[in-house]
Scaffold this motif. Structure first.
Motif, mmCIF file in Angstrom:
data_model
loop_
_atom_site.group_PDB
_atom_site.id
_atom_site.type_symbol
_atom_site.label_atom_id
_atom_site.label_comp_id
_atom_site.label_asym_id
_atom_site.label_seq_id
_atom_site.Cartn_x
_atom_site.Cartn_y
_atom_site.Cartn_z
ATOM 1 N N ASP A 1 0.811 -1.215 0.000
ATOM 2 C CA ASP A 1 0.000 0.000 0.000
ATOM 3 C C ASP A 1 0.847 1.269 0.000
ATOM 4 O O ASP A 1 1.856 1.366 0.716
ATOM 5 N N ILE A 2 0.392 2.248 -0.785
ATOM 6 C CA ILE A 2 0.954 3.593 -0.733
ATOM 7 C C ILE A 2 -0.190 4.579 -0.506
ATOM 8 O O ILE A 2 -1.366 4.248 -0.707
ATOM 9 N N LEU A 3 0.155 5.815 -0.096
ATOM 10 C CA LEU A 3 -0.842 6.839 0.178
ATOM 11 C C LEU A 3 -0.323 8.191 -0.282
ATOM 12 O O LEU A 3 0.754 8.619 0.128
ATOM 13 N N PHE A 4 -1.108 8.858 -1.147
ATOM 14 C CA PHE A 4 -0.729 10.180 -1.672
ATOM 15 C C PHE A 4 -1.666 11.286 -1.177
ATOM 16 O O PHE A 4 -1.748 12.352 -1.783
ATOM 17 N N ASP A 5 -2.364 11.057 -0.056
ATOM 18 C CA ASP A 5 -3.286 12.052 0.501
ATOM 19 C C ASP A 5 -2.491 13.131 1.231
ATOM 20 O O ASP A 5 -1.776 12.853 2.200
ATOM 21 N N ASP A 6 -2.623 14.395 0.783
ATOM 22 C CA ASP A 6 -1.855 15.500 1.348
ATOM 23 C C ASP A 6 -2.220 15.833 2.785
ATOM 24 O O ASP A 6 -1.525 16.625 3.436
ATOM 25 N N ARG B 1 6.386 16.708 1.180
ATOM 26 C CA ARG B 1 6.419 18.116 0.758
ATOM 27 C C ARG B 1 7.574 18.855 1.423
ATOM 28 O O ARG B 1 8.247 19.677 0.793
ATOM 29 N N LYS B 2 7.833 18.553 2.679
ATOM 30 C CA LYS B 2 8.951 19.189 3.378
ATOM 31 C C LYS B 2 10.292 18.753 2.786
ATOM 32 O O LYS B 2 11.218 19.558 2.666
ATOM 33 N N ARG B 3 10.375 17.492 2.412
ATOM 34 C CA ARG B 3 11.625 16.982 1.819
ATOM 35 C C ARG B 3 11.782 17.440 0.366
ATOM 36 O O ARG B 3 12.905 17.453 -0.150
ATOM 37 N N GLY B 4 10.681 17.765 -0.263
ATOM 38 C CA GLY B 4 10.741 18.368 -1.591
ATOM 39 C C GLY B 4 10.703 17.422 -2.764
ATOM 40 O O GLY B 4 10.623 17.867 -3.911
ATOM 41 N N ASP B 5 10.720 16.100 -2.510
ATOM 42 C CA ASP B 5 10.804 15.152 -3.634
ATOM 43 C C ASP B 5 10.367 13.785 -3.143
ATOM 44 O O ASP B 5 10.802 13.323 -2.081
ATOM 45 N N ILE B 6 9.519 13.116 -3.918
ATOM 46 C CA ILE B 6 9.077 11.778 -3.541
ATOM 47 C C ILE B 6 10.251 10.812 -3.441
ATOM 48 O O ILE B 6 10.254 9.887 -2.616
ATOM 49 N N LYS B 7 11.290 11.042 -4.239
ATOM 50 C CA LYS B 7 12.429 10.132 -4.206
ATOM 51 C C LYS B 7 13.255 10.288 -2.930
ATOM 52 O O LYS B 7 14.070 9.420 -2.604
ATOM 53 N N LYS C 1 -4.945 14.557 -4.426
ATOM 54 C CA LYS C 1 -5.143 15.476 -5.544
ATOM 55 C C LYS C 1 -4.835 14.729 -6.842
ATOM 56 O O LYS C 1 -3.851 13.985 -6.915
ATOM 57 N N PRO C 2 -5.655 14.930 -7.862
ATOM 58 C CA PRO C 2 -5.396 14.224 -9.131
ATOM 59 C C PRO C 2 -3.980 14.427 -9.661
ATOM 60 O O PRO C 2 -3.393 13.494 -10.234
ATOM 61 N N GLU C 3 -3.406 15.619 -9.445
ATOM 62 C CA GLU C 3 -2.046 15.852 -9.953
ATOM 63 C C GLU C 3 -1.002 14.999 -9.240
ATOM 64 O O GLU C 3 0.100 14.798 -9.745
ATOM 65 N N ASN C 4 -1.353 14.471 -8.052
ATOM 66 C CA ASN C 4 -0.404 13.612 -7.333
ATOM 67 C C ASN C 4 -0.165 12.279 -8.037
ATOM 68 O O ASN C 4 0.806 11.577 -7.746
ATOM 69 N N ALA C 5 -1.043 11.928 -8.969
ATOM 70 C CA ALA C 5 -0.876 10.664 -9.693
ATOM 71 C C ALA C 5 0.438 10.632 -10.466
ATOM 72 O O ALA C 5 0.982 9.552 -10.727
ATOM 73 N N ALA C 6 0.964 11.799 -10.822
ATOM 74 C CA ALA C 6 2.236 11.849 -11.554
ATOM 75 C C ALA C 6 3.375 11.240 -10.743
ATOM 76 O O ALA C 6 4.398 10.830 -11.305
ATOM 77 N N LEU C 7 3.218 11.171 -9.419
ATOM 78 C CA LEU C 7 4.251 10.575 -8.567
ATOM 79 C C LEU C 7 4.474 9.102 -8.912
ATOM 80 O O LEU C 7 5.567 8.574 -8.701
ATOM 81 N N LEU C 8 3.444 8.453 -9.430
ATOM 82 C CA LEU C 8 3.597 7.042 -9.810
ATOM 83 C C LEU C 8 4.690 6.888 -10.859
ATOM 84 O O LEU C 8 5.534 5.990 -10.769
ATOM 85 N N HIS C 9 4.673 7.743 -11.862
ATOM 86 C CA HIS C 9 5.700 7.675 -12.903
ATOM 87 C C HIS C 9 7.076 7.979 -12.333
ATOM 88 O O HIS C 9 8.072 7.373 -12.741
ATOM 89 N N GLU C 10 7.156 8.894 -11.379
ATOM 90 C CA GLU C 10 8.450 9.222 -10.771
ATOM 91 C C GLU C 10 9.038 8.026 -10.035
ATOM 92 O O GLU C 10 10.264 7.898 -9.917
ATOM 93 N N LEU C 11 8.183 7.158 -9.543
ATOM 94 C CA LEU C 11 8.641 5.971 -8.808
ATOM 95 C C LEU C 11 8.813 4.749 -9.706
ATOM 96 O O LEU C 11 9.150 3.676 -9.224
ATOM 97 N N GLY C 12 8.568 4.896 -10.996
ATOM 98 C CA GLY C 12 8.752 3.774 -11.911
ATOM 99 C C GLY C 12 7.619 2.776 -11.904
ATOM 100 O O GLY C 12 7.778 1.642 -12.374
#
Length: 412
Positions: A107-112, A121-127, A169-180
């Motif tokens: 499980d992952i969670l992208f709820d702000d 958000r504080k770290r600045g990058d999902i990676k 947020k719908p725009e958070n879905a882009a994080l999936l691509h950042e994680l491969g």
């Protein structure tokens, strides 16, 4: 006298003829010669530049021909087959060799509104929320799958009296691509947290970013849809379904012939039919299933029976989630199974977790590797040394007859 007059007339006519020809700058013989040369010079030019259409086709750019061929077999220019909504039903996936590497997480969670995303958000990058080793495994896998335990929407109202409701947020879905990530499951008990509109928004969001999904849809036909990957010369099928929640009228609605929802399989048997169908149409079948009891490594009554039924129907690999903790590994009628892969990046609590790495070739599993990991302080890392051995020892203790070596390779 008559003869002399005739000869003089003939000579005069010949003189006039020659004078007319020389006014054009060419004698008669030279004109004939010029016409012959032009015809001889034009023949090879015409043969070289004006070939029949079938000969020209042979000389076209081979890349163009390959692209056109791909379009002819139903795949679009991005290598996908889609339904009318743009949902990816089949995708060509590049591989580095004959083996295909499949990777799975929980499980992952992208709820702000929750700690993981606030910290990100504080770290600045999902990676910045994953170790280098974990990121490398995610990026290098040919097909990486995990569970979206939330909705993608900014609309709707939370389900009344439900303890936890999640929306990203719908725009958070882009994080999936950042994680491969290559494919997600929506078959879970949070896919409907903000009502029907939240599920529909999730489907739209994933389709817009070209992210394949399984386990939910606008009707039962869509929710039960298999997604295929053409990876090298292997066709790999992915299915997902949920047994949660278990009341007669669950908060997370099951899809019907006319209504959106998740693909349920608590008492429903359609998952078995879809598994058998996928087996007929692919080389390898993965079933990713939401089941079990939260926060315990003990299996509940429904898991072993369902696993057995899935294996008999044709599942080659069974990956479980929902309990939020690790559960046993098992050989279920020849199908390698992990009953729960646990949380992956879901909250700040320290929890043992994993990545499951499976390599297949010619439709047969070549290796199954359990990679121990730890989720802690909104950071997930692969473990090494004593901590790695601690988690491996724990998995050995709960997994019965399977063998797990020091690198996490499992013999079923």
């Amino acid at each position: 006298m008559t003869l002399i007059i005739t000869l003089l007339a003939g000579a005069s006519a010949m003189l006039v003829f020659l004078l007319l020809k020389t006014e054009d700058g060419l004698a008669y013989g030279e004109e004939i010669s010029r016409i012959s040369r032009i015809e001889e010079e034009d023949i090879p030019v015409k043969a070289e530049n004006k070939q029949p259409e079938e000969e020209m086709a042979e000389k076209e750019d081979p890349d163009e021909q390959e692209e056109l061929s791909g379009q002819d077999d139903g795949f679009d220019e991005s290598g996908c087959i889609r339904n009318e909504n743009g949902r990816i039903l089949e995708k060509k996936q590049q591989t580095k060799g004959d083996e295909v590497t499949l990777l799975f997480a929980g499980d992952i969670l992208f709820d702000d509104n929750y700690t993981v995303m606030i910290t990100m958000r504080k770290r600045g990058d999902i990676k910045a929320c994953f170790s280098e080793e974990a990121l490398r495994e995610m990026e290098e896998a040919d097909i990486f799958m995990l569970n979206n335990e939330f909705t993608y929407t900014d609309r709707g109202e939370p389900t009344p009296e439900k303890q936890f409701t999640f929306r990203a947020k719908p725009e958070n879905a882009a994080l999936l691509h950042e994680l491969g990530v290559d494919i997600v499951s929506l078959a879970n008990n949070h896919a409907y947290d903000y009502g029907e509109i939240s599920l529909l928004d999730s489907l739209d969001t994933l389709e817009k970013i070209d992210m394949p999904y399984v386990g939910a849809g606008r009707n039962l036909s869509e929710a039960s849809e298999t997604v295929y990957f053409q990876a090298g010369d292997q066709r790999i099928a992915y299915l997902s379904a949920t047994q949660i929640e278990r009341q007669s009228s669950p908060d997370t609605k099951g899809a019907t012939e006319t209504a959106p929802g998740v693909f349920r399989c608590l008492t429903e048997t359609k998952i078995l039919d879809k598994t058998a169908e996928a087996k007929e149409n692919s080389d390898f079948v993965v079933v990713y299933i939401h089941w079990g009891t939260e926060k315990t490594d003990e299996l509940d009554w429904a898991q072993p029976d369902m696993a057995k039924s899935l294996a008999e129907a044709g599942a080659d690999l069974i990956i479980g989630d929902h309990p939020h903790v690790l559960q046993p590994l098992a050989n279920v009628n020849g199908a390698p199974t992990i009953y729960s892969v646990g949380n992956y990046w879901f909250n700040s609590s320290p929890l043992d977790t994993c990545l499951v790495k499976v390599k297949i070739k010619d439709g047969e599993m070549q290796s199954f590797q359990f990679l121990p990991a730890l989720q802690s302080n909104c950071y997930t890392e692969l473990l090494s040394g004593a901590e790695k051995e601690r988690v491996l020892a724990y998995m050995r203790s709960i997994s019965g007859s399977v063998t797990i070596d020091a690198e996490g390779y499992v013999t079923f």
